[in-house]
Structure formats: C-alpha cells, structure tokens
Write an enzyme that holds these catalytic residues in place. Structure first.
Site, mmCIF file in Angstrom:
data_model
loop_
_atom_site.group_PDB
_atom_site.id
_atom_site.type_symbol
_atom_site.label_atom_id
_atom_site.label_comp_id
_atom_site.label_asym_id
_atom_site.label_seq_id
_atom_site.Cartn_x
_atom_site.Cartn_y
_atom_site.Cartn_z
ATOM 1 C CB SER A 118 -0.904 0.013 1.231
ATOM 2 O OG SER A 118 -0.122 -0.113 2.391
ATOM 3 C CG HIS A 139 -3.080 -0.970 -3.052
ATOM 4 N ND1 HIS A 139 -3.521 0.272 -2.707
ATOM 5 C CD2 HIS A 139 -2.993 -1.667 -1.892
ATOM 6 C CE1 HIS A 139 -3.704 0.326 -1.399
ATOM 7 N NE2 HIS A 139 -3.396 -0.831 -0.887
ATOM 8 C CG ASN A 189 -3.648 3.851 1.174
ATOM 9 O OD1 ASN A 189 -4.817 3.842 1.566
ATOM 10 N ND2 ASN A 189 -2.911 2.767 1.143
HETATM 11 N N1 3HC Z 1 -14.952 -10.150 4.072
HETATM 12 C C1 3HC Z 1 -15.868 -10.462 3.134
HETATM 13 N N2 3HC Z 1 -17.088 -9.901 3.063
HETATM 14 C C2 3HC Z 1 -17.398 -9.007 4.005
HETATM 15 C C3 3HC Z 1 -16.499 -8.638 5.032
HETATM 16 C C4 3HC Z 1 -15.230 -9.259 5.036
HETATM 17 N N3 3HC Z 1 -14.306 -8.965 5.963
HETATM 18 N N4 3HC Z 1 -17.093 -7.712 5.823
HETATM 19 C C5 3HC Z 1 -18.314 -7.503 5.309
HETATM 20 N N5 3HC Z 1 -18.490 -8.284 4.207
HETATM 21 C C6 3HC Z 1 -19.676 -8.332 3.363
HETATM 22 C C7 3HC Z 1 -20.863 -8.879 4.108
HETATM 23 O O1 3HC Z 1 -20.891 -10.284 4.058
HETATM 24 C C8 3HC Z 1 -22.023 -8.241 3.370
HETATM 25 O O2 3HC Z 1 -22.252 -8.971 2.161
HETATM 26 P P1 3HC Z 1 -23.725 -9.021 1.482
HETATM 27 O O3 3HC Z 1 -24.008 -7.642 0.993
HETATM 28 O O4 3HC Z 1 -23.511 -10.000 0.384
HETATM 29 O O5 3HC Z 1 -24.656 -9.479 2.539
HETATM 30 C C9 3HC Z 1 -21.472 -6.869 2.960
HETATM 31 O O6 3HC Z 1 -20.027 -6.992 3.002
HETATM 32 C C10 3HC Z 1 -21.903 -5.786 3.920
HETATM 33 O O7 3HC Z 1 -21.473 -6.174 5.209
HETATM 34 P P2 3HC Z 1 -22.274 -5.896 6.563
HETATM 35 O O8 3HC Z 1 -23.731 -5.769 6.270
HETATM 36 O O9 3HC Z 1 -21.857 -6.894 7.580
HETATM 37 O O10 3HC Z 1 -21.668 -4.550 7.118
HETATM 38 P P3 3HC Z 1 -21.578 -3.137 6.449
HETATM 39 O O11 3HC Z 1 -22.748 -2.858 5.582
HETATM 40 O O12 3HC Z 1 -21.237 -2.249 7.575
HETATM 41 O O13 3HC Z 1 -20.300 -3.261 5.486
HETATM 42 C C11 3HC Z 1 -18.030 -2.929 5.068
HETATM 43 C C12 3HC Z 1 -19.046 -3.610 5.959
HETATM 44 C C13 3HC Z 1 -18.125 -3.494 3.651
HETATM 45 C C14 3HC Z 1 -16.657 -3.258 5.631
HETATM 46 C C15 3HC Z 1 -18.333 -1.382 5.052
HETATM 47 O O14 3HC Z 1 -18.425 -0.913 6.363
HETATM 48 C C16 3HC Z 1 -17.282 -0.580 4.313
HETATM 49 O O15 3HC Z 1 -17.296 -0.495 3.095
HETATM 50 N N6 3HC Z 1 -16.350 0.055 5.077
HETATM 51 C C17 3HC Z 1 -15.272 0.848 4.515
HETATM 52 C C18 3HC Z 1 -14.146 -0.080 4.108
HETATM 53 C C19 3HC Z 1 -13.018 0.665 3.492
HETATM 54 O O16 3HC Z 1 -12.982 1.873 3.389
HETATM 55 N N7 3HC Z 1 -12.000 -0.118 3.053
HETATM 56 C C20 3HC Z 1 -10.805 0.443 2.492
HETATM 57 C C21 3HC Z 1 -9.775 0.514 3.575
HETATM 58 S S1 3HC Z 1 -8.304 1.224 2.964
HETATM 59 C C22 3HC Z 1 -7.437 -0.048 2.345
HETATM 60 O O17 3HC Z 1 -7.829 -1.171 2.346
HETATM 61 C C23 3HC Z 1 -6.123 0.302 1.758
HETATM 62 C C24 3HC Z 1 -4.990 -0.163 2.616
HETATM 63 O O18 3HC Z 1 -3.807 -0.013 1.867
HETATM 64 C C25 3HC Z 1 -4.845 0.612 3.908
#
Ligand code: 3HC
Length: 283
Positions: A118, A139, A189
């Site tokens: 990242s 990424h 990022n």
């Molecule tokens: N793995 C797989 N699937 C997952 C999961 C995981 N860890 N967490 C949630 N899901 C799925 C659920 O199964 C659900 O699937 P469905 O729609 O088929 O039923 C869907 O995602 C929605 O999950 P939830 O209803 O349990 O919960 P939320 O609606 O709160 O969603 C989230 C969870 C998808 C994590 C949402 O909160 C989100 O998008 N958060 C922001 C995440 C983000 O910004 N990520 C980027 C981080 S930065 C990065 O990665 C870069 C690095 O370099 C730092």
C-alpha cells in the site's frame, strides 16, 4: 494469458485475493510461511464461502469448486510455472525484496510479478529482479471480496504488455482497476490517510467524542464507516506505518502522525485485530 496465479501470504489481504481469484475460476497457488498460517488462511476463506452459501449466493458444489481451485504450499519453489505472482506479505521492504529476489530465480521468465503493497515504492521492489518490465503494483482494498477497486501501479520500467495483462486480470476477478503512478500512497491512500490522521488529531484536540466524529462523517457525508472506526478496521499500526512513510517522502506536516496514534500503537492498541483501538472489540 494468465491462467495460474500465485499468491504469497495468506493473511487478511492475501486470503482475500486468493478467494476472489479462485471464485473467478483461476487456479491459485497460495503460500505462507507455515502450515499453521496456511490452515488459518484457508479457514477464513471457507468461513466467507459458508456465509455466501447461507445467503444463497453460492451452492455447496460452487463452494467446493472454489476451494478446489486453491492449492497451498510453504515452498516458493512451487511457484515456478505461475503466470502471475501477487505478493501480499506484511509491509516490510526487506522481507518483500527477499521474496521477489528468490522468486526471480525460481519463476519462468514470462511470469509477471505484482506487489499488493500500500505504501512501498514498486520500483524499489522491481530493482531486486531481472524482470523490471514484468513488475508492477496490484493494490487491493480491504475487505477484498467486497471492495471493487484495484490500483494497477506502473513503475518506471513496467511494459505496456505487463500493465495490460494485469489490468485485464483485475477485471477478470471482478474488480474495477484504475491506473496509478508509482507515487507514495498511489491514488487512494495519499487522500485517505491524511483524512484519517486529521480525524485522530481533532479527536486528540477534543473537538468531539469519537462516536460523534464517526457519526458526523457517516451521516453527513454518507461514508460507510466513520474515520476512527475505519482506522481501527485498517489497523492503527498500518495507518502509522503509512503516515511515517508519507512524512519521510513529502516532509510535510499534513502527513505527520498525531502523537495519540503513536502512543496507542506503542501501547498495543492496534484496532479491531488486537481487540482494542479507538473502540473496544474485546467482547
Ligand atoms: N470479508 C468479506 N465480506 C465481508 C467482510 C469481510 N471482511 N465484511 C463484510 N463483508 C460483506 C458482508 O458479508 C455483506 O455482504 P452481502 O451484501 O452479500 O450481505 C457486505 O459486506 C456488507 O457487510 P455488513 O452488512 O456486515 O456490514 P456493512 O454494511 O457495515 O459493510 C463494510 C461492511 C463493507 C466493511 C463497510 O463498512 C465498508 O465499506 N467500510 C469501509 C471499508 C473501506 O474503506 N476499506 C478500504 C480501507 S483502505 C485499504 O484497504 C487500503 C490499505 O492499503 C490501507
């Protein structure tokens, strides 16, 4: 033509990449240092597939097919005939360089090398190999099965042929790839991390409670998670690590880690994975 995919590291990111690649029908060889790490990675993937079966998104035969597409190994030597190898081990330059230098000796000359880093310069990693033209960044974002984006990162020597093959591969695993330069933090990022650091700074300065800072950005801007919850989700250590790399590169206070973040990391508050970050996850 990419058919056989190698993934080095079966942690949170590598496991997610293995899962989506196997679900897209590719044959995947996944590696980790010990059988114990491999078993944990496969358990996590199986759990995700079980949830998909429960929701009726996959049937039992489909689940077995996905798992059947995944082979595992503790030996990098087994990667010799992969068409692409994606490295997703922890953000440690020396460890990544060692892996790529070894893979360079093992893999066929056509194998494309990609790093899921990242924040580390892709060009510096490419430099330890004799295939700089076949080296780029891929990424993915966390959670990999859910987030649609993949940054495809071209370093100085990446050939168009390599870039196009990796871009098509990202599309084939169901992602929306974007083209990014080998610049610190690529596209996302470099925008996201200063925002998270600002939120921590405002919390540290007493602007509002952690809940209100998070609610503000969720309800006011439609973000799925507030910035402090998102920092817990990404990992406070990872966020600090990236901030330190940015500050070192840009020498600009905008990227400086707030003291609270460093204190929390030093105290072992790493976020969700350690049970405690800005919020308590121990229960
Ligand atoms: N793995 C797989 N699937 C997952 C999961 C995981 N860890 N967490 C949630 N899901 C799925 C659920 O199964 C659900 O699937 P469905 O729609 O088929 O039923 C869907 O995602 C929605 O999950 P939830 O209803 O349990 O919960 P939320 O609606 O709160 O969603 C989230 C969870 C998808 C994590 C949402 O909160 C989100 O998008 N958060 C922001 C995440 C983000 O910004 N990520 C980027 C981080 S930065 C990065 O990665 C870069 C690095 O370099 C730092």
């Amino acid at each position: 033509m990419i058919k056989k995919v190698g993934v080095v590291g079966l942690g949170q990111m590598g496991g997610g990449i293995t899962q989506v690649t196997a679900q897209a029908g590719f044959s995947v060889l996944a590696n980790d240092a010990t059988e114990e790490f491999i078993a944990k990675g496969i358990r996590n993937i199986t759990k995700q597939l079980d949830k998909a079966v429960e929701k009726g998104k996959l049937d039992a035969a489909g689940k077995e097919k996905v798992l059947g597409n995944i082979k595992t190994t503790t030996e990098l030597a087994d990667f010799k005939d992969c068409d692409i190898v994606i490295e997703a081990v922890t953000e440690n330059m020396a460890a990544k360089k060692e892996i790529f230098a070894e893979l360079d000796k093992i893999c066929k000359p056509e194998t494309i090398f990609a790093s899921n880093t990242s924040s580390l310069p892709i060009g510096d990693l490419a430099a330890v190999t004799k295939r700089r033209d076949k080296f780029l960044g891929l990424h993915f974002f966390n959670p990999v099965p859910v987030m649609k984006l993949v940054e495809v990162v071209k370093q100085l020597d990446t050939s168009d042929e390599t870039f196009n093959a990796a871009f098509s591969f990202a599309q084939a695993v169901g992602k929306n790839p974007v083209k990014a330069k080998d610049s610190p933090g690529f596209i996302v990022n470099v925008l996201l991390i200063p925002y998270l650091l600002d939120a921590i700074r405002q919390y540290e300065n007493g602007l509002a409670s952690r809940e209100d800072i998070d609610s503000g950005m969720m309800l006011g801007c439609g973000h799925p998670m507030g910035p402090l919850t998102l920092t817990d989700f990404i990992g406070l250590d990872t966020t600090l690590y990236i901030a330190d790399i940015f500050f070192e590169e840009f020498k600009d206070g905008h990227y400086a880690a707030p003291p609270l973040l460093r204190r929390m990391v030093n105290a072992g508050y790493l976020g969700k994975k350690s049970g405690r970050g800005f919020y308590d996850y121990s229960k």
